[in-house]
Design an enzyme around this catalytic site. Sequence first.
Site, PDB file in Angstrom:
ATOM      1  N   TYR A   1     -14.327 -14.276  33.673  1.00 11.28           N
ATOM      2  CA  TYR A   1     -14.507 -13.041  34.429  1.00 11.28           C
ATOM      3  C   TYR A   1     -15.943 -12.931  34.931  1.00 11.28           C
ATOM      4  CZ  TYR A   1     -14.967  -8.009  35.303  1.00 11.28           C
ATOM      5  OH  TYR A   1     -15.227  -6.777  35.861  1.00 11.28           O
TER       6      TYR A   1
ATOM      7  N   ARG B   1      -9.623  -8.315  39.637  1.00  9.21           N
ATOM      8  CA  ARG B   1      -8.857  -8.750  38.458  1.00  9.21           C
ATOM      9  C   ARG B   1      -9.794  -8.529  37.290  1.00  9.21           C
ATOM     10  NH1 ARG B   1      -7.325 -13.301  35.063  1.00  9.21           N
ATOM     11  NH2 ARG B   1      -5.067 -13.251  34.753  1.00  9.21           N
TER      12      ARG B   1
ATOM     13  N   ALA C   1     -11.879  -2.759  43.539  1.00  6.67           N
ATOM     14  CA  ALA C   1     -10.700  -3.526  43.126  1.00  6.67           C
ATOM     15  C   ALA C   1     -11.125  -4.875  42.558  1.00  6.67           C
ATOM     16  CB  ALA C   1      -9.763  -3.732  44.311  1.00  6.67           C
TER      17      ALA C   1
ATOM     18  N   SER D   1     -20.349  -6.641  37.396  1.00  7.07           N
ATOM     19  CA  SER D   1     -20.268  -6.454  35.943  1.00  7.07           C
ATOM     20  C   SER D   1     -21.528  -6.967  35.275  1.00  7.07           C
ATOM     21  CB  SER D   1     -19.063  -7.209  35.383  1.00  7.07           C
ATOM     22  OG  SER D   1     -19.101  -7.247  33.962  1.00  7.07           O
TER      23      SER D   1
ATOM     24  N   VAL E   1      -4.567   1.199  48.803  1.00  2.00           N
ATOM     25  CA  VAL E   1      -3.556   1.179  47.740  1.00  2.00           C
ATOM     26  C   VAL E   1      -2.500   0.131  48.066  1.00  2.00           C
ATOM     27  CG1 VAL E   1      -3.915   3.608  47.134  1.00  2.00           C
ATOM     28  CG2 VAL E   1      -2.214   3.010  48.863  1.00  2.00           C
TER      29      VAL E   1
END
Length: 326
Positions: free
Chosen positions: A148, A79, A77, A122, A38
């Site tokens: 992305y 962007r 994690a 992804s 975190v």
Amino acid sequence: MSQEVNRRLLVTGATGFIGSALLRRLAGDSRFSLAAGVRTDVACLPAGAESVRMGGLDAASNWSNALRGVDGLLHAAARVHVMYDESSDPLAEFRKVNVEGTLNLARQAAEAGVRRFIFISSIKVNGEGTPLGSPYRADAQPQPADPYGISKMEAEQGLRALAAETGMEVVIIRPTLVYGPGVKANFLSMMRWLHKGVPLPFGAIHNQRSLVALDNLVDLIVTCIDHPAAANQTFLVSDGEDLSTTELLRRMATALGKPARLLPVPSWLLEAGASILGKKALSQRLCGSLQVDISKTRELLGWTPPLSVDAALRKTAAHFLEHRTH
């Protein structure tokens, strides 16, 4: 006889949609001790998960404290993809986090003796859409079309090279659209429209799209922590049942206990209107197809999605109804 020490897992993106669900699932697994990466102090971690403060995900971050004693790293994690990116060079910004940050973490993980690195990639690495009935496959040539997707592809390439160099096992998972309790963005908007009874012009769309429930994605990630056949493989993941936009709206409305007020506007008319309004990307998601073939995932891992589409939609709807504010 001394008690076996649980293997330590580090989850990055621990407060995100996928990372937080992973922690909740793993918190009840006695095989592991959990470290949650975190950036600020978090009060809502599951019992037994240790909060590990970390800096930004970039090429300069030092992960030595977080990686101490870690056996497996679940890297959620990133962007994330955004609809309207206002940065002057979106690809450069995605690369800083998703490529440079990921590979910096992975190099340090290999040096620290991490056995397996699971990377949540992804489906955008494969591309933006498929002809109806011609699904993406895990080992097909990547064709990312946006910054992305390009950044995720480059991270995958770097991780494979690092695995070959160091011997650290890498597992790559490419989810389709993920939905579940707490989902945001377009899926949340869809539920709001349906709950309010807004008439929607999506009653005659005959596309096919693969989705994945959050619980199904998490189940696959957990399977990949230990499965020997997962090492250095790339997997696609979905619910195993493709839906048209029209069918998805109907079944989501049923889960919400509402009628689906869908107007049978032809998809070609919707696409033409969206193009005029500069919303071509949105019309692609609503009217185009994007299917994935998860046969490799099923056969190599012996994995089956544990939650059906309708059960997952009911769970998503129940959370929405409990927490809606308007």
